[in-house]
Design a protein around this motif. Sequence first.
Motif, mmCIF file in Angstrom:
data_model
loop_
_atom_site.group_PDB
_atom_site.id
_atom_site.type_symbol
_atom_site.label_atom_id
_atom_site.label_comp_id
_atom_site.label_asym_id
_atom_site.label_seq_id
_atom_site.Cartn_x
_atom_site.Cartn_y
_atom_site.Cartn_z
ATOM 1 N N THR A 161 0.874 -1.221 -0.037
ATOM 2 C CA THR A 161 -0.024 0.068 -0.159
ATOM 3 C C THR A 161 0.867 1.213 -0.190
ATOM 4 O OG1 THR A 161 -1.757 -1.193 1.124
ATOM 5 C CG2 THR A 161 -1.704 1.346 0.948
ATOM 6 N N LEU A 162 1.905 1.175 0.610
ATOM 7 C CA LEU A 162 2.712 2.416 0.893
ATOM 8 C C LEU A 162 3.440 2.545 -0.601
ATOM 9 C CD1 LEU A 162 4.631 1.798 4.120
ATOM 10 C CD2 LEU A 162 3.387 3.863 3.510
ATOM 11 N N ARG A 163 3.950 1.399 -1.337
ATOM 12 C CA ARG A 163 4.369 1.673 -2.581
ATOM 13 C C ARG A 163 3.473 2.305 -3.553
ATOM 14 N NH1 ARG A 163 8.415 -2.817 -5.573
ATOM 15 N NH2 ARG A 163 8.471 -1.539 -7.180
ATOM 16 N N ARG A 164 2.254 1.533 -3.541
ATOM 17 C CA ARG A 164 1.162 2.086 -4.647
ATOM 18 C C ARG A 164 0.605 3.491 -4.173
ATOM 19 N NH1 ARG A 164 -2.393 -2.063 -3.716
ATOM 20 N NH2 ARG A 164 -3.579 -0.814 -1.986
ATOM 21 N N ASN A 165 0.229 3.887 -2.865
ATOM 22 C CA ASN A 165 -0.391 4.950 -2.810
ATOM 23 C C ASN A 165 0.798 6.220 -2.536
ATOM 24 O OD1 ASN A 165 -2.698 3.485 -2.911
ATOM 25 N ND2 ASN A 165 -2.973 3.791 -0.614
ATOM 26 N N ASN A 166 1.861 5.781 -2.080
ATOM 27 C CA ASN A 166 2.758 6.970 -1.802
ATOM 28 C C ASN A 166 4.141 6.936 -2.603
ATOM 29 O OD1 ASN A 166 1.539 6.026 1.041
ATOM 30 N ND2 ASN A 166 1.657 8.279 0.928
ATOM 31 N N GLY A 167 4.407 5.866 -3.318
ATOM 32 C CA GLY A 167 5.553 5.786 -4.198
ATOM 33 C C GLY A 167 6.711 5.456 -3.515
ATOM 34 N N LEU A 168 6.459 4.832 -2.331
ATOM 35 C CA LEU A 168 7.433 4.409 -1.198
ATOM 36 C C LEU A 168 7.923 2.982 -1.428
ATOM 37 C CD1 LEU A 168 6.360 6.344 1.878
ATOM 38 C CD2 LEU A 168 8.144 7.160 0.341
ATOM 39 N N ALA A 169 9.170 2.576 -1.880
ATOM 40 C CA ALA A 169 9.531 1.274 -2.058
ATOM 41 C C ALA A 169 10.455 0.920 -0.811
ATOM 42 C CB ALA A 169 10.292 1.198 -3.127
ATOM 43 N N VAL A 170 9.863 0.490 0.274
ATOM 44 C CA VAL A 170 10.422 0.022 1.521
ATOM 45 C C VAL A 170 10.298 -1.279 1.715
ATOM 46 C CG1 VAL A 170 10.065 2.365 2.659
ATOM 47 C CG2 VAL A 170 8.393 0.545 2.907
ATOM 48 N N ASP A 171 11.339 -2.069 2.130
ATOM 49 C CA ASP A 171 11.178 -3.638 2.597
ATOM 50 C C ASP A 171 10.848 -3.816 3.717
ATOM 51 O OD1 ASP A 171 13.417 -3.042 4.322
ATOM 52 O OD2 ASP A 171 15.024 -3.780 3.040
ATOM 53 N N ARG A 172 10.353 -5.058 4.157
ATOM 54 C CA ARG A 172 9.652 -5.105 5.436
ATOM 55 C C ARG A 172 10.523 -5.070 6.564
ATOM 56 N NH1 ARG A 172 7.672 -11.154 3.936
ATOM 57 N NH2 ARG A 172 9.961 -11.695 3.852
#
Length: 117
Positions: free
Chosen positions: A75-86
Amino acid sequence: MARRVSMPTADELFRPTVESPESPSRPVRAVADQPEPSAEEGGKKRPSGRVRHDEKMTVYVTSDELLDIEHTRLTLRRNNGLAVDRGRLVREALALVLADFEANGDDSALVRRLTEE
């Protein structure tokens, strides 16, 4: 003429992963965009972000908790463009909870949730 393959030596394969005081230290390169604030700049602790971590802690979670973490990551990647790992996601969440505990003590969300059990 026979060709010889160059193989690494035992010293290269079994090098220490922790720097000893007498060995030269290697700089750790932070990949995070924001610099770490010093204690004089506000004193707030920040999560370590994307750096080489020397310590490891194993945490067991249920399959539902793991799915929640993965869903949040996506969701962070889709909505905010944040590619973070777990791992980064868990470190950020941990930093938020610990900061709330440090600021609010007995009135923190951590204490409230732990006393509900």
